[in-house]
Motif scaffolding. Sequence first.
Motif, PDB file in Angstrom:
ATOM      1  N   LEU A 193       1.065  -1.095   0.160  1.00  0.00           N
ATOM      2  CA  LEU A 193      -0.069  -0.246  -0.020  1.00  0.00           C
ATOM      3  C   LEU A 193       0.766   0.973   0.078  1.00  0.00           C
ATOM      4  N   GLY A 194       2.405   0.987  -0.070  1.00  0.00           N
ATOM      5  CA  GLY A 194       2.894   2.077   0.358  1.00  0.00           C
ATOM      6  C   GLY A 194       2.981   2.880   1.121  1.00  0.00           C
ATOM      7  N   VAL A 195       3.351   2.150   2.412  1.00  0.00           N
ATOM      8  CA  VAL A 195       3.158   3.483   3.525  1.00  0.00           C
ATOM      9  C   VAL A 195       4.183   2.938   4.439  1.00  0.00           C
ATOM     10  N   GLU A 196       4.992   4.359   4.615  1.00  0.00           N
ATOM     11  CA  GLU A 196       6.409   4.219   4.440  1.00  0.00           C
ATOM     12  C   GLU A 196       6.728   3.952   6.154  1.00  0.00           C
ATOM     13  N   LEU A 197       7.292   3.191   6.215  1.00  0.00           N
ATOM     14  CA  LEU A 197       8.026   3.014   7.737  1.00  0.00           C
ATOM     15  C   LEU A 197       9.161   3.229   7.800  1.00  0.00           C
ATOM     16  N   ARG A 198       9.349   4.103   8.961  1.00  0.00           N
ATOM     17  CA  ARG A 198      10.781   4.952   9.589  1.00  0.00           C
ATOM     18  C   ARG A 198      10.878   4.469  11.599  1.00  0.00           C
ATOM     19  N   LEU A 199      11.571   3.404  10.512  1.00  0.00           N
ATOM     20  CA  LEU A 199      12.007   2.676  11.849  1.00  0.00           C
ATOM     21  C   LEU A 199      13.256   3.519  12.799  1.00  0.00           C
ATOM     22  N   GLY A 200      13.379   2.895  13.535  1.00  0.00           N
ATOM     23  CA  GLY A 200      14.306   3.241  14.306  1.00  0.00           C
ATOM     24  C   GLY A 200      14.312   4.680  15.132  1.00  0.00           C
ATOM     25  N   THR A 201      13.135   5.703  14.174  1.00  0.00           N
ATOM     26  CA  THR A 201      12.593   6.984  14.475  1.00  0.00           C
ATOM     27  C   THR A 201      12.065   7.192  15.944  1.00  0.00           C
ATOM     28  N   GLU A 202      12.329   7.775  17.159  1.00  0.00           N
ATOM     29  CA  GLU A 202      11.677   8.337  17.928  1.00  0.00           C
ATOM     30  C   GLU A 202      11.006   9.053  17.555  1.00  0.00           C
ATOM     31  N   ALA A 203       9.298   9.451  17.554  1.00  0.00           N
ATOM     32  CA  ALA A 203       8.465  10.492  17.761  1.00  0.00           C
ATOM     33  C   ALA A 203       8.631  11.964  19.220  1.00  0.00           C
ATOM     34  N   ASN A 204       8.583  12.942  19.128  1.00  0.00           N
ATOM     35  CA  ASN A 204       8.861  13.355  20.487  1.00  0.00           C
ATOM     36  C   ASN A 204       8.483  15.026  20.048  1.00  0.00           C
ATOM     37  N   ALA A 205       8.392  16.189  20.371  1.00  0.00           N
ATOM     38  CA  ALA A 205       8.628  17.072  20.799  1.00  0.00           C
ATOM     39  C   ALA A 205       9.511  17.972  19.898  1.00  0.00           C
ATOM     40  N   LYS A 206      11.072  17.696  20.031  1.00  0.00           N
ATOM     41  CA  LYS A 206      12.346  18.178  18.744  1.00  0.00           C
ATOM     42  C   LYS A 206      11.643  17.972  17.096  1.00  0.00           C
ATOM     43  N   LEU A 207      11.471  16.567  17.127  1.00  0.00           N
ATOM     44  CA  LEU A 207      11.151  15.775  15.388  1.00  0.00           C
ATOM     45  C   LEU A 207       9.787  16.839  15.824  1.00  0.00           C
ATOM     46  N   MET A 208       9.070  16.407  15.800  1.00  0.00           N
ATOM     47  CA  MET A 208       7.854  17.136  15.939  1.00  0.00           C
ATOM     48  C   MET A 208       7.763  18.999  15.065  1.00  0.00           C
ATOM     49  N   ARG A 209       8.754  19.668  15.699  1.00  0.00           N
ATOM     50  CA  ARG A 209       9.644  21.102  15.839  1.00  0.00           C
ATOM     51  C   ARG A 209       9.850  20.368  14.011  1.00  0.00           C
ATOM     52  N   SER A 210      10.500  20.162  14.211  1.00  0.00           N
ATOM     53  CA  SER A 210      11.483  19.580  12.299  1.00  0.00           C
ATOM     54  C   SER A 210      10.327  19.685  11.308  1.00  0.00           C
ATOM     55  N   ILE A 211       9.122  18.968  11.172  1.00  0.00           N
ATOM     56  CA  ILE A 211       8.673  18.650  10.022  1.00  0.00           C
ATOM     57  C   ILE A 211       6.774  18.271  10.103  1.00  0.00           C
ATOM     58  N   LEU A 212       6.597  20.396  11.168  1.00  0.00           N
ATOM     59  CA  LEU A 212       6.025  21.103  11.520  1.00  0.00           C
ATOM     60  C   LEU A 212       4.558  20.636  10.715  1.00  0.00           C
ATOM     61  N   HIS A 213       5.509  21.201   9.366  1.00  0.00           N
ATOM     62  CA  HIS A 213       3.761  22.091   8.180  1.00  0.00           C
ATOM     63  C   HIS A 213       4.240  20.515   7.366  1.00  0.00           C
ATOM     64  N   GLN A 214       4.763  19.061   7.689  1.00  0.00           N
ATOM     65  CA  GLN A 214       4.820  18.086   6.503  1.00  0.00           C
ATOM     66  C   GLN A 214       3.546  17.348   6.669  1.00  0.00           C
ATOM     67  N   TYR A 215       2.435  17.161   7.773  1.00  0.00           N
ATOM     68  CA  TYR A 215       1.505  16.094   7.887  1.00  0.00           C
ATOM     69  C   TYR A 215       0.315  17.144   8.429  1.00  0.00           C
TER      70      TYR A 215
END
Length: 658
Positions: free
Chosen positions: A459-481
């Motif tokens: 289905l083309g779901v992207e898997l980002r393994l070994g990646t912890e989602a936290n506030a710092k990551l979220m701020r870096s990708i804020l407008h992508q989702y």
Amino acid sequence: MTTPRPGELKLRNLFQTGRIGRFTSANRIKYGACCVSNYNTRDGFITARELARMRVIARTGCGIITNQGAYPDPLGEGKAYFRQVAIYDDKFLPQFEEIARDIRDAGAIGIQQILHAGRYGGIDLGYCVQPSDVPQTLPHFRPPRVLTKEEIREMVRQHADAAKRSIKAGFDGTEVTSFMGYLLATFNSKFTNQRTDEYGGSLENRGRFMRELIDAIKQATPEHPLIVRLNGAELMDRWGGNTEDECFELMQQAADCGVDMISVTVGWQEAPDSSIGRDIQPGHWNYLAARAKRLLPNVPITFGVRLPDPRMANQCIADGEFDFWEVCRPLLADPELVHKAAEDRLDEVRRCIGSLNCLSRLFRDLPYTCTMNPALGHEVEPEYHVTPAAVKKRVMVIGAGPAGMECAITAAKRGHQVTVFEKSDHVGGNLRGYAARDLARPDDLESIVRHYELMARKLGVELRLGTEANAKLMRSILHQYDVAVVAVGARVDREALRGIEGHERILDGLAVAQGAVSVGSRIVVIGGGKVGLTLAESLRKGGAEVTIVEAEKRIAGDVMPSFKWRHTAWVDELEITTLTLSRVTRVADDGCTVVNAKGETRLVPADTVIATAPRRSNQELFHEFEWMIDELHGCGDALIPRGIDAAIHEGYRLGARI
């Protein structure tokens, strides 16, 4: 003539035509009635919910489709479930006609099952009927009333009338079941039939009711096939039930009466041994079908007890073990199973894992559902359908456990662009460790993880393994989702353990299950729920001495009702010590101190103490992300710790509505 599909060429025996009576089936697959759904009204009428479910069943691709069991008597002595359908009067026929028409329009042979529950019936009456006054071994069933000969003859007439009514509704044939210890089984079995008249005593006499039933239905519907479901093994040895040899002699009696097909079944509801759960290996009962086929080479034999794999069924037919694969629960888990087999897409099948959520629900008088198929029972509701999204969104799912992955693949099917963030290096979350420790059948649980991995790729779901989602990551990708789904599960609540002296010595049960930490040979497990039990059983199987400490009165409090007995049996068999109404107060070099509800203390020698309870949801991300994204949702144990059933269902529902 249509061109065979790739899977039909590989599974030629399964997809060859078959015969039952004067009818030719498109293949050798029979959909079994699978007990009852409990979707209907208390007075026996079929509802829109049931009609919608049966429309899905009609399109499964089976050559023969059996509608769920209907009770044939107006008093309701044969009624086993609060919302079981009735067929004792023509007033019920319009909905039966609709089901029969759907089956016929799909090109299948329609069979209506007649189910008089006997010993397990009379749910609205306060009593049940059976051949003899044999007390119930399970307390929730009703006390028995012994049938007179006049009542027996009336029951035969009621069954014949129900068969005529079924044909009038448009079905091609009928089926009578003795599966699970229903009325027919109680006459056949020497456990419940202790009569001294012509209906009891010898096997010939005990089979008299069955023979009269077959004869009456055959006379009432002479041009239409009759199927009888009979035990190959009752598993009632503890109570003095029939031997396997006696079961097969009864099959011979049925064949001599001209029955058109025999469905070989296993077990009674009150049997002390398992027959269809995860602890039974697929193919375990095949020898019963093979014996029936050798005994009755000219009678079609249908079989499917703990046989979920069409490849295995295809080989069994090739080997002459049976003629038709009778399948029910695997088609509840994945209604597209037959089509996927025909199209050589078996890798996409959602396997029935044998958790018996369906039976657990029925035994609590609830409509049945399926762990693996969240849409089961909700086919009539548009919001449960996977339909193209009105607005395509960029969705981030945080956590690759069952809840997150179910949400991800469902959302992707609707056209959303989905990315899954997972801090570990694998899909599956805590399920992987739980599955690895399972004594029943780890591969069933591991198949869930494999399914998600496969469907994510397709289905083309992207898997980002070994990646912890936290506030710092979220701020870096804020407008992508556009959407964030928090599905990060639960953890052992170490804060709740701080009152234990030496709490820092306690190991995390989830880490132990994953193999992240090693343990000793004398172990105390805090928590007697499903996680603690599974871990304790596995460690004991590996040779360790294990004690479970549980705060509640009983162990297995969060285990599905149909599997509680299995865990308690394993605990007994493995000689695991259980201390209930107890808590650990101290952990030291010499072991741990346990205090019970009476205030009594004892020292339990141990070199390892493991906590599997209490569990606490990982909810921190809800607060961190609240002002960072347009839509924020959660599902599974991240909301409240429960189990795989809730995780899959909530993930699906959320994915279907984002």
